[in-house]
Design a protein around this motif. Structure first.
Motif, PDB file in Angstrom:
ATOM      1  N   PHE B 280       0.827  -1.199   0.000  1.00 15.43           N
ATOM      2  CA  PHE B 280       0.000   0.000   0.000  1.00 15.43           C
ATOM      3  C   PHE B 280       0.866   1.256   0.000  1.00 15.43           C
ATOM      4  O   PHE B 280       0.619   2.201  -0.734  1.00 15.43           O
ATOM      5  CB  PHE B 280      -0.920   0.002   1.228  1.00 15.43           C
ATOM      6  CG  PHE B 280      -2.282  -0.516   0.945  1.00 15.43           C
ATOM      7  CD1 PHE B 280      -3.268   0.345   0.505  1.00 15.43           C
ATOM      8  CD2 PHE B 280      -2.571  -1.859   1.091  1.00 15.43           C
ATOM      9  CE1 PHE B 280      -4.528  -0.124   0.225  1.00 15.43           C
ATOM     10  CE2 PHE B 280      -3.827  -2.336   0.821  1.00 15.43           C
ATOM     11  CZ  PHE B 280      -4.814  -1.478   0.385  1.00 15.43           C
ATOM     12  N   LEU B 281       1.896   1.254   0.823  1.00  7.95           N
ATOM     13  CA  LEU B 281       2.734   2.441   0.945  1.00  7.95           C
ATOM     14  C   LEU B 281       3.388   2.770  -0.390  1.00  7.95           C
ATOM     15  O   LEU B 281       3.358   3.921  -0.855  1.00  7.95           O
ATOM     16  CB  LEU B 281       3.798   2.214   2.022  1.00  7.95           C
ATOM     17  CG  LEU B 281       4.760   3.375   2.220  1.00  7.95           C
ATOM     18  CD1 LEU B 281       4.004   4.603   2.696  1.00  7.95           C
ATOM     19  CD2 LEU B 281       5.846   3.017   3.216  1.00  7.95           C
ATOM     20  N   ILE B 282       3.972   1.753  -1.041  1.00 11.67           N
ATOM     21  CA  ILE B 282       4.722   2.032  -2.270  1.00 11.67           C
ATOM     22  C   ILE B 282       3.786   2.397  -3.412  1.00 11.67           C
ATOM     23  O   ILE B 282       4.032   3.358  -4.148  1.00 11.67           O
ATOM     24  CB  ILE B 282       5.625   0.828  -2.611  1.00 11.67           C
ATOM     25  CG1 ILE B 282       6.744   0.765  -1.573  1.00 11.67           C
ATOM     26  CG2 ILE B 282       6.227   0.976  -3.997  1.00 11.67           C
ATOM     27  CD1 ILE B 282       7.616  -0.427  -1.665  1.00 11.67           C
ATOM     28  N   VAL B 283       2.679   1.647  -3.553  1.00 12.75           N
ATOM     29  CA  VAL B 283       1.707   2.027  -4.589  1.00 12.75           C
ATOM     30  C   VAL B 283       1.197   3.436  -4.304  1.00 12.75           C
ATOM     31  O   VAL B 283       1.029   4.244  -5.222  1.00 12.75           O
ATOM     32  CB  VAL B 283       0.542   1.015  -4.649  1.00 12.75           C
ATOM     33  CG1 VAL B 283      -0.528   1.488  -5.624  1.00 12.75           C
ATOM     34  CG2 VAL B 283       1.042  -0.347  -5.070  1.00 12.75           C
ATOM     35  N   GLY B 284       1.002   3.750  -3.023  1.00 10.37           N
ATOM     36  CA  GLY B 284       0.570   5.095  -2.642  1.00 10.37           C
ATOM     37  C   GLY B 284       1.554   6.147  -3.112  1.00 10.37           C
ATOM     38  O   GLY B 284       1.165   7.171  -3.677  1.00 10.37           O
ATOM     39  N   LEU B 285       2.848   5.889  -2.930  1.00 11.20           N
ATOM     40  CA  LEU B 285       3.859   6.875  -3.333  1.00 11.20           C
ATOM     41  C   LEU B 285       3.851   7.063  -4.852  1.00 11.20           C
ATOM     42  O   LEU B 285       3.918   8.196  -5.350  1.00 11.20           O
ATOM     43  CB  LEU B 285       5.245   6.424  -2.865  1.00 11.20           C
ATOM     44  CG  LEU B 285       5.501   6.511  -1.357  1.00 11.20           C
ATOM     45  CD1 LEU B 285       6.863   5.959  -1.020  1.00 11.20           C
ATOM     46  CD2 LEU B 285       5.375   7.946  -0.874  1.00 11.20           C
ATOM     47  N   PHE B 286       3.751   5.942  -5.581  1.00 13.27           N
ATOM     48  CA  PHE B 286       3.753   6.058  -7.045  1.00 13.27           C
ATOM     49  C   PHE B 286       2.507   6.783  -7.547  1.00 13.27           C
ATOM     50  O   PHE B 286       2.587   7.648  -8.417  1.00 13.27           O
ATOM     51  CB  PHE B 286       3.854   4.678  -7.691  1.00 13.27           C
ATOM     52  CG  PHE B 286       5.266   4.192  -7.797  1.00 13.27           C
ATOM     53  CD1 PHE B 286       6.123   4.737  -8.748  1.00 13.27           C
ATOM     54  CD2 PHE B 286       5.754   3.222  -6.958  1.00 13.27           C
ATOM     55  CE1 PHE B 286       7.428   4.308  -8.845  1.00 13.27           C
ATOM     56  CE2 PHE B 286       7.063   2.785  -7.048  1.00 13.27           C
ATOM     57  CZ  PHE B 286       7.898   3.331  -8.003  1.00 13.27           C
ATOM     58  N   THR B 287       1.335   6.428  -6.972  1.00 19.33           N
ATOM     59  CA  THR B 287       0.119   7.099  -7.428  1.00 19.33           C
ATOM     60  C   THR B 287       0.159   8.581  -7.055  1.00 19.33           C
ATOM     61  O   THR B 287      -0.337   9.419  -7.801  1.00 19.33           O
ATOM     62  CB  THR B 287      -1.137   6.444  -6.835  1.00 19.33           C
ATOM     63  OG1 THR B 287      -0.952   6.303  -5.431  1.00 19.33           O
ATOM     64  CG2 THR B 287      -1.388   5.086  -7.443  1.00 19.33           C
ATOM     65  N   ALA B 288       0.802   8.887  -5.930  1.00 19.52           N
ATOM     66  CA  ALA B 288       0.927  10.297  -5.547  1.00 19.52           C
ATOM     67  C   ALA B 288       1.721  11.045  -6.615  1.00 19.52           C
ATOM     68  O   ALA B 288       1.370  12.165  -7.009  1.00 19.52           O
ATOM     69  CB  ALA B 288       1.608  10.424  -4.200  1.00 19.52           C
TER      70      ALA B 288
END
Lengths: 322, 380
Positions: B280-288
């Motif tokens: 979740f954290l990494i996908v969150g960073l990329f989507t951000a």
């Protein structure tokens, strides 16, 4: 499958005591969530964006008042970075140094990149180095080499090696080596092969003499790639084929040999792929057409099976431990 | 269906790897670790990543020439039907070698089996595409899904999972496009489908498919975000309505999509930190990062270099502040290194590629560089 089930399995085989299992279970449930690498990646992206932005900003604002301000800003940032690095420096060692402070690595990278931006500006605006572009590239290269060794930084070392190559007219940044070099000029090919071999020798020395042993990888990665690709380009172009052929063959063998002593399979892969291209090319260039006609159908199929067999049994053949 | 790889070995491998971590954290003694290795044996052939790449490349190379070799027998009566027969025979051979090598050499996603599997799937799909020309897109998608889905169940391969997921979404979209109402509600339908797949995928199946499930999770998280992303919806809408003006027209419910674009990445990051879920954290960073791109695309009130400078400065500031803040672990989150630095060499290469733009003689210009590719350097 969770920690619990694994622990149950281990308990059943009587490898663990109840007490130990409880300890491990406690450790796993209370384990902290580390976001160290995520934060470092964000930091690197930030540095990368900032330096690109400032680089463009300078060129777009040349001859305006804001310009001076930007230069002052960048210069003071460079000073600040190097000051920080110096202040937190550690004793110089020929072995790998663990960076004690959190940001000195990143400050060093930021400082070095901004230094390049600044130097570029000086040349552009005041013609600082005149037409002797060579010096303009050579100075940061020397500085970067010194910094890399003094502060033990592989990234800066890579920047220095790239600088050295571009001083000689070559682009060797890993993903651009093929597209940005004009390997049709004979001079460049020879330079490439020579520089590549020199880098490999340096790598060899660092490895065997224990002079920053962990730098050996960076040297041979750049050097081996450059030497092999330039050598292949030499083989493909017409003159002095034989020299390039032998030198490239030696480089490929060296790469495989190096893979054996350093236990690094990347060099094995490089050696095998470049060696395969070289071997196939030589075969098709020198064999008479009558044999080739029959051979070409089977050659690629059988040879790739051969390579696969070699790779599958590489541990036995090269006596690798891993 | 039976799995191709020895299931208990897969499990034992995981036990060994977990135990190895405990050994490095001094929770187990090394003699205990030796006993674990003896009690939970596995003898998969698992080469290093570079040998794997080499094996993959040369298998693809050899396999292609094998197909060329087979085609010599069909050269006299060439035609689309013979081509289908040829592909089918190649596929059969690839699958045969795949099974044979897995049994014989104890492969476990070792490059050879990956290559043979992809070539086999490709050849089978080509066979059917040649035989049944002129089908609808969703029919092709279900064909691809069928082939890759079945092989996923047997081989638990990540690439076939990815292709299966992609064919589900493409097929779904191509059906929706047929109806005007479907077209209008495409973004919401995609989001709903993503949520459904996420829920189905949530409960842990057999350990054999653990990595596949993680990939599915990432995939549906990204499609959920894209379903709500303003840029994707607006440009996609223009594409579907075949509007070719340089600027895609405004879409209905624009505000809603702006909200999605902003909220989803924050939500992902928050959930990642709260549940200690790295995915979740990494996908969150990329989507951000993609959200930043979206806003920048429609509101370019500042020049790109200023955005870069300010953005870069802010990122540095944020990361430095959070590193300082996390000196002491807070809310179970820490900045300490848990796993070793395995990728130091890779990091150096990336740095050389990113920052190593030393001047060139002719156009003496620094900086610039390729700031687009900054997302790397992560060892997830």
């Amino acid at each position: 499958m969770t920690t619990k089930t694994i622990l149950e399995d281990l308990l059943q085989k009587e490898i663990l005591t109840e007490e130990q299992a409880g300890k491990i279970f406690n450790y796993e449930t209370n384990k902290l969530f580390s976001i160290h690498w995520e934060l470092r990646s964000v930091l690197y992206i930030g540095i990368s964006l900032l330096t690109s932005g400032l680089g463009i900003l300078i060129y777009k604002n040349i001859d305006t008042i804001g310009h001076q301000a930007i230069i002052t800003l960048i210069a003071s940032l460079v000073v600040l970075c190097f000051y920080y690095v110096l202040k937190h420096r550690q004793q110089f060692l020929w072995t790998e140094v663990n960076h004690a402070t959190k940001y000195s690595e990143h400050a060093l990278i930021l400082g070095c990149t901004l230094f390049l931006v600044l130097e570029g500006y000086l040349q552009f605006q005041y013609n600082f180095f005149g037409t002797r572009y060579g010096i303009a590239i050579f100075i940061p290269t020397v500085i970067f080499f010194l910094l890399a060794y003094r502060f033990d930084h592989r990234g800066v070392l890579s920047m220095a090696i790239t600088g050295l190559a571009s001083w000689l007219g070559l682009t060797i940044s890993p993903f651009a080596i093929l597209e940005k070099n004009d390997f049709t000029s004979p001079g460049l090919i020879a330079t490439g092969v020579l520089l590549g071999i020199i880098l490999c020798v340096i790598s060899w020395l660092s490895e065997t003499r224990n002079l920053k042993k962990h730098f050996a990888f960076t040297y041979i990665l750049f050097g081996g790639n450059l030497a092999a690709i330039a050598g292949l380009a030499g083989v493909f172009s017409d003159d002095s084929k034989l020299i390039y052929l032998t030198s490239t063959a030696i480089i490929c063998l060296l790469l495989v040999y190096y893979a054996r002593i350093s236990q690094s399979l990347l060099f094995l892969l490089m050696g095998v792929i470049y060696g395969y291209i070289l071997f196939s090319y030589t075969l098709f260039a020198y064999l008479p057409d009558s044999i080739l006609g029959a051979l070409s159908i089977y050659y690629f199929m059988l040879s790739s099976v051969g390579v696969i067999f070699f790779l599958l049994n590489v541990k036995k053949i090269l006596k690798l431990k891993k | 269906m039976k799995t191709a790889y020895n299931k208990s070995w897969v499990k034992n491998l995981q036990i060994q790897q977990t135990a190895q971590l405990w050994v490095t954290n001094n929770l187990l003694t090394s003699s205990q670790f030796e006993r674990i290795k003896a009690a939970f044996p596995e003898s998969f052939y698992r080469p290093g990543i570079f040998v794997k790449i080499g094996l993959f490349l040369f298998t693809v190379f050899g396999g292609s020439f094998f197909a060329g070799f087979l085609s010599l027998f069909f050269i006299d009566n060439a035609g689309s039907k013979t081509f289908a027969v040829l592909s089918f025979i190649s596929a059969a051979c690839y699958y045969f070698f795949l099974e044979f090598f897995i049994k014989d050499r104890k492969l476990f996603h070792s490059g050879i089996d990956n290559a043979l599997l992809y070539m086999g799937n490709g050849a089978i799909i080509i066979t059917f595409v040649v035989l049944f020309e002129g089908m609808e897109i969703w029919q092709y998608c279900s064909l691809v899904l069928l082939v890759n889905g079945i092989t996923t169940i047997r081989y638990a391969d990540l690439f076939t999972v990815f292709i299966s997921m992609a064919s589900i979404f493409v097929g779904f979209a191509s059906i929706l496009v047929k109806f005007p109402i479907g077209k209008a509600f495409m973004p919401f339908a995609t989001m709903i489908l993503s949520v459904l797949l996420y829920v189905v995928n949530k409960s842990e199946r057999d350990y054999y498919y653990r990595e596949c499930q993680i990939l599915i999770k990432i995939f549906v998280m990204v499609t959920f975000y894209f379903g709500g992303n303003y840029y994707v919806v607006r440009e996609g809408n223009a594409l579907l309505s075949e509007i070719t003006t340089p600027n895609a027209p405004q879409i209905p419910f624009a505000i809603l999509f702006y909200v999605f674009t902003t909220v989803i990445p924050i939500l992902y990051c928050f959930l990642g930190l709260k549940n200690r879920d790295r995915v979740f954290l990494i996908v969150g960073l990329f989507t951000a990062a993609f959200s930043c791109f979206t806003y920048r695309y429609y509101f370019d009130f500042l020049a790109i270099e200023i955005i870069l400078s300010i953005g870069g400065f802010l990122l540095i500031l944020i990361s430095v502040l959070s590193i300082n803040y996390l000196k002491i672990p807070r809310f179970g989150v820490t900045d300490e290194i848990m796993e070793g630095r395995k990728l130091a060499n890779l990091e150096a290469i990336l740095i050389a590629n990113q920052f190593g733009q030393t001047p060139e003689e002719n156009n003496f210009k620094f900086g610039g560089g390729n700031f687009g590719g900054g997302g790397a350097g992560n060892d997830y």
